[in-house]
Write an enzyme that holds these catalytic residues in place. Structure first.
Site, PDB file in Angstrom:
ATOM      1  N   SER A 107      -6.327 -59.791  17.295  1.00 52.13           N
ATOM      2  CA  SER A 107      -7.251 -59.721  18.158  1.00 52.13           C
ATOM      3  C   SER A 107      -7.683 -61.308  18.611  1.00 52.13           C
ATOM      4  CB  SER A 107      -8.523 -58.956  17.823  1.00 52.13           C
ATOM      5  OG  SER A 107      -9.643 -59.120  18.937  1.00 52.13           O
ATOM      6  N   TYR A 131     -14.960 -55.342  12.736  1.00 55.31           N
ATOM      7  CA  TYR A 131     -13.975 -55.453  13.436  1.00 55.31           C
ATOM      8  C   TYR A 131     -13.208 -57.099  13.305  1.00 55.31           C
ATOM      9  CZ  TYR A 131     -10.546 -55.179  17.663  1.00 55.31           C
ATOM     10  OH  TYR A 131      -9.652 -55.367  18.350  1.00 55.31           O
TER      11      TYR A 131
HETATM   12  N1  LIG Z   1      -7.976 -53.739  24.406  1.00 54.96           N
HETATM   13  C1  LIG Z   1      -8.394 -55.014  23.915  1.00 54.96           C
HETATM   14  O1  LIG Z   1      -8.903 -55.915  24.735  1.00 54.96           O
HETATM   15  C2  LIG Z   1      -7.800 -55.262  22.686  1.00 54.96           C
HETATM   16  C3  LIG Z   1      -8.036 -56.868  22.379  1.00 54.96           C
HETATM   17  C4  LIG Z   1      -7.600 -57.191  21.023  1.00 54.96           C
HETATM   18  C5  LIG Z   1      -6.864 -56.424  19.945  1.00 54.96           C
HETATM   19  N2  LIG Z   1      -6.880 -54.865  20.566  1.00 54.96           N
HETATM   20  C6  LIG Z   1      -6.354 -54.348  19.536  1.00 54.96           C
HETATM   21  O2  LIG Z   1      -5.035 -53.669  20.107  1.00 54.96           O
HETATM   22  C7  LIG Z   1      -4.936 -52.330  19.477  1.00 54.96           C
HETATM   23  C8  LIG Z   1      -5.013 -51.207  20.522  1.00 54.96           C
HETATM   24  O3  LIG Z   1      -6.107 -51.202  21.042  1.00 54.96           O
HETATM   25  P1  LIG Z   1      -5.967 -50.471  22.710  1.00 54.96           P
HETATM   26  O4  LIG Z   1      -7.105 -51.209  23.338  1.00 54.96           O
HETATM   27  O5  LIG Z   1      -4.932 -49.918  23.235  1.00 54.96           O
HETATM   28  O6  LIG Z   1      -7.015 -49.283  22.143  1.00 54.96           O
HETATM   29  P2  LIG Z   1      -6.776 -47.689  22.389  1.00 54.96           P
HETATM   30  O7  LIG Z   1      -8.305 -46.954  21.866  1.00 54.96           O
HETATM   31  O8  LIG Z   1      -6.588 -47.358  23.797  1.00 54.96           O
HETATM   32  O9  LIG Z   1      -5.532 -47.292  21.503  1.00 54.96           O
HETATM   33  C9  LIG Z   1      -5.769 -47.188  19.956  1.00 54.96           C
HETATM   34  C10 LIG Z   1      -4.903 -46.252  19.439  1.00 54.96           C
HETATM   35  O10 LIG Z   1      -4.956 -46.331  18.097  1.00 54.96           O
HETATM   36  C11 LIG Z   1      -4.879 -44.939  17.735  1.00 54.96           C
HETATM   37  N3  LIG Z   1      -5.685 -44.721  16.340  1.00 54.96           N
HETATM   38  C12 LIG Z   1      -6.717 -45.164  15.946  1.00 54.96           C
HETATM   39  N4  LIG Z   1      -7.005 -44.617  14.946  1.00 54.96           N
HETATM   40  C13 LIG Z   1      -5.850 -44.142  14.252  1.00 54.96           C
HETATM   41  C14 LIG Z   1      -5.351 -43.657  13.114  1.00 54.96           C
HETATM   42  N5  LIG Z   1      -6.293 -43.700  12.008  1.00 54.96           N
HETATM   43  N6  LIG Z   1      -3.977 -43.582  12.911  1.00 54.96           N
HETATM   44  C15 LIG Z   1      -3.199 -43.779  13.864  1.00 54.96           C
HETATM   45  N7  LIG Z   1      -3.722 -44.022  14.954  1.00 54.96           N
HETATM   46  C16 LIG Z   1      -4.914 -44.125  15.344  1.00 54.96           C
HETATM   47  C17 LIG Z   1      -5.709 -44.422  18.826  1.00 54.96           C
HETATM   48  O11 LIG Z   1      -5.421 -42.627  18.773  1.00 54.96           O
HETATM   49  C18 LIG Z   1      -5.301 -44.873  19.908  1.00 54.96           C
HETATM   50  O12 LIG Z   1      -4.165 -44.221  20.288  1.00 54.96           O
HETATM   51  C19 LIG Z   1      -5.866 -52.093  18.523  1.00 54.96           C
HETATM   52  O13 LIG Z   1      -5.444 -52.567  17.289  1.00 54.96           O
HETATM   53  C20 LIG Z   1      -6.959 -53.144  19.051  1.00 54.96           C
HETATM   54  O14 LIG Z   1      -7.789 -53.538  18.000  1.00 54.96           O
HETATM   55  C21 LIG Z   1      -7.358 -54.667  21.539  1.00 54.96           C
END
Ligand SMILES: NC(=O)c1ccc[n+]([C@@H]2O[C@H](COP(=O)([O-])OP(=O)(O)OC[C@H]3O[C@@H](n4cnc5c(N)ncnc54)[C@H](O)[C@@H]3O)[C@@H](O)[C@H]2O)c1
Length: 271
Positions: free
Chosen positions: A151, A164
């Site tokens: 991230s 986080y």
């Molecule tokens: N959206 C952003 O701006 C951003 C930026 C940096 C990093 N990220 C990282 O990218 C990744 C995806 O984020 P996103 O924005 O698509 O969020 P999102 O909430 O759309 O997707 C996260 C997914 O992880 C799944 N999940 C959560 N806990 C779980 C568990 N215990 N077991 C299995 N699956 C689980 C959820 O069901 C969901 O499908 C995450 O690791 C997040 O930290 C996101």
């Protein structure tokens, strides 16, 4: 050789089996679709099976090879059952994407133990033990490739994201440890660190009366990224194009860590 065939020889994922955790989320679904369209067999793993099933149906209708699997990365039994099921279905796992992740925005002084454990169990412990289980399979073939989602907060911190940020900094440290220990087994490990991407996880921030503008000012391109804008990096890291790359975190952030939008300065060249 024409251009299409040359690019295929460099970036194609044909013949590769890819396990993706958090496959049905915003970023997970985009990466799943991208690597499937690049030719991989994709195991769509998540804790809400119906969402993985719906994504598998959509990808299969587009001619891709994808199947849903139940996975809770915060539960070691679930991790081992999922890795066993994917290995039984495909006979191997070539690439693991650790995408599953959660956040709860709360001041450092407010966080209780339950919140700390929930975020760490998913974002860091989950990545550790899913990677360990998959790497034990990869070790048998002396071949594999692990790609973790970090991230912006693995380096640049925001208020209310202490747990986080710590979890994601841990993911980058873990990526380096994997690279150091696993190279001898033919396994690479890298991370993609997305900047501020518009997904379900972050919609609330972009809709917020002040936080959306705060973020836009800190991105040189002045806008959030889309999950699709991570797909090129995901395909490159999953393919043999990155065969000499290991132990790195690649920031895909529209110019965030570099300093964001410039302050006022004299120039004859207006945007
Ligand atoms: N959206 C952003 O701006 C951003 C930026 C940096 C990093 N990220 C990282 O990218 C990744 C995806 O984020 P996103 O924005 O698509 O969020 P999102 O909430 O759309 O997707 C996260 C997914 O992880 C799944 N999940 C959560 N806990 C779980 C568990 N215990 N077991 C299995 N699956 C689980 C959820 O069901 C969901 O499908 C995450 O690791 C997040 O930290 C996101």
């Amino acid at each position: 050789m024409d251009i299409a065939n040359y690019l295929k020889s460099v970036f194609s994922l044909e013949g590769k089996t890819i396990l993706i955790s958090g496959a049905a989320g915003g970023i997970g679904a985009a990466i799943s679709e991208g690597v499937a369209k690049a030719g991989a067999q994709v195991a769509l793993c998540g804790r809400t099976l119906s969402k993985c099933e719906a994504l598998a149906d959509k990808l299969k209708a587009e001619g891709c090879d994808a199947a849903p699997f139940l996975l809770d990365v915060a539960d070691l039994d679930s991790i081992h059952a999922c890795v066993d099921a994917v290995t039984a279905a495909y006979g191997k796992i070539d690439v693991l994407f650790n995408v599953a992740g959660i956040n709860k925005r709360e001041g450092l002084l407010d966080v209780d133990e339950a919140t700390y454990d929930r975020i760490m169990d998913t974002n860091l412990k989950g990545v550790f033990f899913l990677s360990q289980a998959v790497a034990r399979e990869m070790y048998k073939r002396r071949s594999g490739n692990i790609i973790n989602i970090g991230s912006h907060n693995d380096e640049g911190m925001l208020g209310g994201c202490s747990v986080y940020g710590a979890s994601k900094s841990g993911v980058i440290a873990l990526t380096r440890s994997m690279a150091v220990e696993f190279a001898q087994y033919g396994i690479r490990a890298n991370a993609i660190s997305p900047g501020h991407i518009l997904t379900e996880l972050t919609q609330v921030t972009w809709d917020h009366p002040t936080r959306g503008d705060y973020l836009r000012d800190r991105i040189a391109m002045g806008r959030p990224g889309t999950p699709d804008e991570l797909v090129g990096m995901a395909i490159m890291l999953a393919s043999d194009a990155s065969v000499y790359m290991t132990g790195q975190a690649y920031h895909v952030d529209g110019g965030c860590l570099c300093g964001g939008k410039p302050w006022e300065y004299d120039t004859a060249y207006k945007a």
